[in-house]
Each structure stands twice: as C-alpha cells, then as structure tokens.
Scaffold this active site. Sequence first.
Site, short mmCIF file in Angstrom:
data_model
loop_
_atom_site.label_atom_id
_atom_site.label_comp_id
_atom_site.label_asym_id
_atom_site.label_seq_id
_atom_site.Cartn_x
_atom_site.Cartn_y
_atom_site.Cartn_z
N ASP A 428 -16.94 -0.29 29.31
CA ASP A 428 -16.61 -1.02 30.53
C ASP A 428 -15.80 -2.27 30.18
O ASP A 428 -15.76 -2.71 29.04
CB ASP A 428 -17.90 -1.41 31.24
CG ASP A 428 -17.72 -1.58 32.74
OD1 ASP A 428 -16.57 -1.55 33.21
OD2 ASP A 428 -18.73 -1.76 33.44
N GLU A 431 -10.50 -5.98 30.72
CA GLU A 431 -9.30 -6.37 31.49
C GLU A 431 -9.11 -7.89 31.52
O GLU A 431 -7.98 -8.37 31.51
CB GLU A 431 -9.40 -5.88 32.94
CG GLU A 431 -9.63 -4.39 33.08
CD GLU A 431 -11.11 -4.05 33.22
OE1 GLU A 431 -11.44 -2.87 33.40
OE2 GLU A 431 -11.94 -4.99 33.15
N ASP A 494 -14.32 0.35 40.32
CA ASP A 494 -15.27 -0.04 41.37
C ASP A 494 -14.73 0.26 42.76
O ASP A 494 -14.04 -0.57 43.38
CB ASP A 494 -15.62 -1.52 41.23
CG ASP A 494 -16.32 -1.82 39.92
OD1 ASP A 494 -16.74 -0.86 39.25
OD2 ASP A 494 -16.45 -3.00 39.57
#
Length: 771
Positions: A428, A431, A494
């Site tokens: 995960d 970014e 998401d």
Amino acid sequence: MKFTDGFWHARPGVAIHYAREVDRVATDGTSLRSVAPTKAVRHRGDTLNNPVITTTVSSPMENVVRVQHVHHRGRPEPRRFELDLVDGTGEAKVVDGEGTLTTGDLSVRLAVGKSWELSFHAGGRRLTGSSGKSAAWADVAPDAAVDHGPIELRREGRTSYVFDQLDLGVGELVYGLGERFGPVVKNGQTIDIWNYDGGTSSEQAYKNVPFYLTNAGYGVFVNDPGHVSFEVGSEAVERVQFSVPGESLDYFVVHGPDPKTILERYTALTGRPAEVPAWTYGLWLSTSFTTDYDEATVNSFIDGMAERDIPLSLFHFDCFWMREFNWCDFEWDARTFPDPEGMLARLHDRDLRVCVWINPYIAQQSPLFDEGMAAGYLVKRRDGSVWQWDRWQGGMALVDFTNPDATAWYKDKLRVLVRQGVDAFKTDFGERIPVDVEYFDGSDPERMHNYYTHLYNEAVHEVLAEERGAGEAVLFARSATAGGQQFPVHWGGDSTASYVSMAESLRGGLSLAYSGFGYWSHDIGGFEMTPDAGVFKRWTAFGLFSSHSRMHGSGSYRVPWMFDEDESDPTSAVAVTRKFARFKNRLAPYLVATGLEAHRAGTPMMRPMLLEFPHDPSVPHLDRQYMLGSDLLVAPVFDAAGDVDLYLPEGGWAGLLTGERVSGGRWVREQHDFDSLPVYVRPGGVIPLSAHEERPDADHLDGLTLLVNPGADGWSRTVEVRDADGGPVAFAVRRDGDEVVVTSPIGAGWSVEVVGGGCAAAVDGTARVSA
C-alpha cells in the site's frame, strides 16, 4: 502545463524558443543529429544570441524510434527509467542522406530546411509529427502566468522546460497515461504525471504512466520519471503536448500498427508483467481496514465462507495485524495474534494463502525507526536530519530505497514474515513522497517522487521471488509508474460504495490496461462507506469477472451474509457470491492462459474493446464493458434496476451464462437480476473450463470441458491448457461442416460442449459434437 495564451502568444513571463529550422543533420550510420536554431537565420548575424536545440533520433529496437531534444547538455543527465534498449541501435534500419531513418515498418524524417519538421511514417502514411511551433525550450519566470502542476512544485526561481507537440489527425483518439478514473478517451484533458493518494473520484491518480497510445497506430513514451505534463488536444487542440522541467526531453515513438502490438513493443522496452500463480485467480477475502479483528474473527469469516460453500484462495490481514502507531514494524500485534506462526500454519492447513498489508513508511514508535536512523537508511532532509511528518503515522519516515543497504535491510524484515508463512504482500501507499529531501544516491527528489514506488514494489517482489520462487511472487500494489507492470498485481485504490464509483473504477482499470499493465483488481463493494446489498451484489459479479478478485472495505466487513442471506433466494448476496466465486474457479484454465499472454506479450487480461476490435468504429469510446482475455465480453451492471446497454461487434455471440445466441454488429439492451450479468463468448471463442469449482489451482485437465462458440465451416484454432506440472497441452479445435471436432494428445478425461448446445466426451483423443 500550458505555456501559450491562445495560438499566437506566450503567457506573461514565458519566453518560448521554438525550433524554427534545421541548420544541419549529421549521421553516424545509426542515428541522426540535427541542430535547430530557435529563430530564423537570414544572415550570419542571426546566428548570434540564438539558442539552439540539438535533436538526436535513433532506434533502440525495431519499429521504435527514440527522440532526444537537448538545450544545454552541460548539466548532469537526469534519472531515466530502466529500459531494455537492446544494443541501442535497433534493427534493420537504414539512414540515408536525406535525413531519414527507417526501422522495421517505421520511418522518421528529419531534413535540413527553413522549417522544422520531424515526421513519422508507416504503411505509406504519415502517423504523426512535430512541425512548426512544436519542439521548444521555454524559459519561465517565477511570476509567470502558468500552472506548474503539483503543489509541491511551485517554483521560486526561473525554470526551464523542454516540450514537444505531436500532431493528432481527424478522429484520432488518445488512451493511457496510467490509471485515470475519468473518460478513457483522453482528448481535451490536461494530465499531470504525478502520483497522488487521491481516491478514485478525482483527477488525481495512484498510477501515473507517461505513455499514451492512439487509434492511429502508434504510442508515445516520455522517458522521464518526474513530473511530465500532458496537454492532450487541450492547449493546442490538434496536438498532444508533453513537457518536462529541465534542459532535455527524451521520448520514444512506438509503431504498432494495432494497439496490441504497440503494447507488446512498449512492454518489451519497459518490462513485461511477471507470471502469477494459478491460486491468485480465486477469491481473496480481507479483514477490511479499521474493523476490529483477531484470530477468532478471522476464523469466523473463513468458517462462514466454508459453511456456505463459497471457496476462498487467500485471506488478507490489513493494517491492524501490527500494533497501532507502529506501522511498520513488521511485528504481529501480540494482543490479538499471540501465535502468528501457528495461525499461519492453521490457515495453510485449510488450503489458504495469506497476504499481509505493508507500506514503505516507518513510524517513530516503530523499533525500526531508531535502527534505520542510526544506519542512515531513512530519507533525509537537506540539512541531514531524517525527513518526517504526521500524515498517516505519527513521526513517520521513508525508507531510502536508493541505498542498497537500506533496501537489503527492509527486505530482510519481510523475509522473516515469508518464512513465518506469509505468501503475498499488499504494498500500500508509496504516493506521498516529498521533494524537499536528499537521497542516498543523489537522485533528483522531483524525479524520485513517482519512481520511489517502483523501487519499493521491486524490492518486495524480489523478496517473494527469492523466498518462494519467481512464479509464486505476487503483490497487491496500489501505486506505480512506467515499468511497474513487472510487479503484479495492482488494484484500483480507494473507491466509494456506489454504482458511480464502480464505473469509475472500471475506467481506471481500462486506462491502466492501455498503459501496459497486465493484471488489475479493485475493492469489491467499494472501499469507503458500506454498500447497500444491491451495490455489493453487482460489484461482486463484476469483481469475479475481473483479473483478480478481493473483497475489502474501510470501516465495515465485506462478508456476503452481512448484506443479505436467504438460502431460498438465488439473488441473495450469499448465493450471488457463491455462484460467481465457484464459476471463476472453473474459468481458471482460461485465466491462466490469458495471464500467460500478459507475461509473454504484454497484452492485458482485462482489455478495452479497442484492443480486440481495432477496426470497429463503434468501440473507440466504450468504457463500460471490456474483454476478459480474447474470447469473453463482460458488461458489468451499474444500475440498481439491472439495465445494461452493451455493444456486440459483428458475428454470432453466445451467452456464457445463458447459452443464448445473439447476432452482433449492434447495440443490445438487457436487464439482469443480481445473479446475472452480460458475459458473451466471442464468435470462434473457446473457453476451457475446469471441473473443479472449489479452487483455481486444481488439475485443469481432470474433467476439462472446452466450451466452444464455433465459427463458420473451415474455422480452426489451437487452445493450450496447463497440466498439473504447468506444462502446455494443445487442443486443436475446428469446424467440419455441422460438427465441431477437437483433437488432443490426451486420450480421454475431457469433453467438448457447444455454448447452448450439445456435449461430447473425448474418445481416443478426439471429440465430436454437433455445431
């Protein structure tokens, strides 16, 4: 990023120096090099105070041309992507005295003259080109009326940029540029290649890829991992502009002529997706994000799925397998998981794989923070201190993957988990990478912003390949850039629990497919909020006809009996999940073969319609349906009432779930209950189906059925199915008059079925059935 005020003027504070003409072209036999003044040279005096752009044209491989524009070359060469440039000189090309370079079917012309013209040709036509007022160096003042792109990149001093513009023809459409959630056709959009954690409902994207392809037979890859700004038929409506800060621009033009071939050549350059194991194609179930869970909760979910005959391949532990505030310390929270080795062994005894959530951030409360800081393994500020902030984990820092020792340190922490029994990692984040930092190897932090995730995912993938074997390494990754397709699988980030978000997720997946990524998934049911039963069931059907399938949410569980359960109702959430999870396991032989195409040729598993039907004028804008492999058309239901409009290309299609024959070359409106969706077998399609609904990694030849939608008399094809050892077994399928005939070296134990028709078992390696 826009530099102009309309067609005629530069924006205030911007000085644009266009390549005006070509003073000379030199060749070394393998490349062309030109010198282009940026104002017209009428006499010798005009050669003074005249910036020049030096352009080098070469070919790293057949049907691929590299273009390099340089203003000042005294600066250090910026970081580029790691590419397979073969020998750097391409193949089968000829350079002649007229300034033309030819490589395969693609040629590029750069000739001396009083006007700048760089043009690309193939198949007897001009594909695209950079002509007047296209290639340029721009000098931008601090107060210039331009948008520098991402907020982190607001400039304090003068900044230089290099850009080029390539022509768009009439009706030419642009695709790709990463996983973007707006319209799949990018014409009219401004797109900044800059990774963000922005969800699926904005212009931001987790996976930014500076590569696009068009329906005119070529693709363009900008070889810069930093901020690349694309104006796609926006600033100049008949061109695509791409700009980078600095003094040089490096890009490749990749000829097809069809989209599949473009992707094949692009992924040869940037890397092909790794092969993933068969077990990954089954259903993955997650704890969800902020829910409460322990081993008893996990077992209750697994038991509940087993009691309801819903097969699982993998169970995923999200963030809170580690103690709060400690992410990441890679230590199981002993309060809830006191016996992790024993628990993992018990899950393996149930034929389940295990995935755990990780990220590249080290919280200040983690014991690894002091360890990493002392060893110099964490990214530093320019004053030498460790970079930290509180967004996500208090005082978190970043592992510096440009430091080989830091990478080895991080990998060793993961190695402990793999040896405990962890089979996969959800990688995960990656970014939110700052630019006011210094890296161990001196990398430009602006160009590391997007590239950081590549080094992160590469390190994690390497651990699994080293510990489990190359064919067993699998991630569940959120962020990426060009080349990231080598480390599958990627999921869409998401989303929210709505039909609208379900559709935008699909658009993101199709855009990512156009960008060279072979495998893709999404959170079934949506991540944010809790879906109503209808959204959950529609998303379940869509998710189980995707490359990879995972049920996951944020603050609520995603087990189907929490939505609705009535054993007498075939449209309950439990029944719908059971039906499609079991059917996907039957599809495993087909999915494995499709995944091998991604691995070998770079062709994505979930394909925009244009990849399979490039000459059908009705498909270029389609973004609510897709091909799963070459032979299955899937149109998810994005409507509470079950209404679906879909387009079927020419030919006789057959419903996979219904057996109904439908003629194509037209739009079709259908209505589907929750236990159905439009899935059609292509004309001439052959779908190998496993007899085993319980798992995707069973012996696919044991009880195999070849489901055929035959073509016309004389039609034939060969289909390969993997045996229990992973070896290919060929089935030759043909139509002979009124029969479908299949032959194979496997004498018996398999059968052939015509969609909606008869079925026949093999005898002595041959099966015949009425067409």
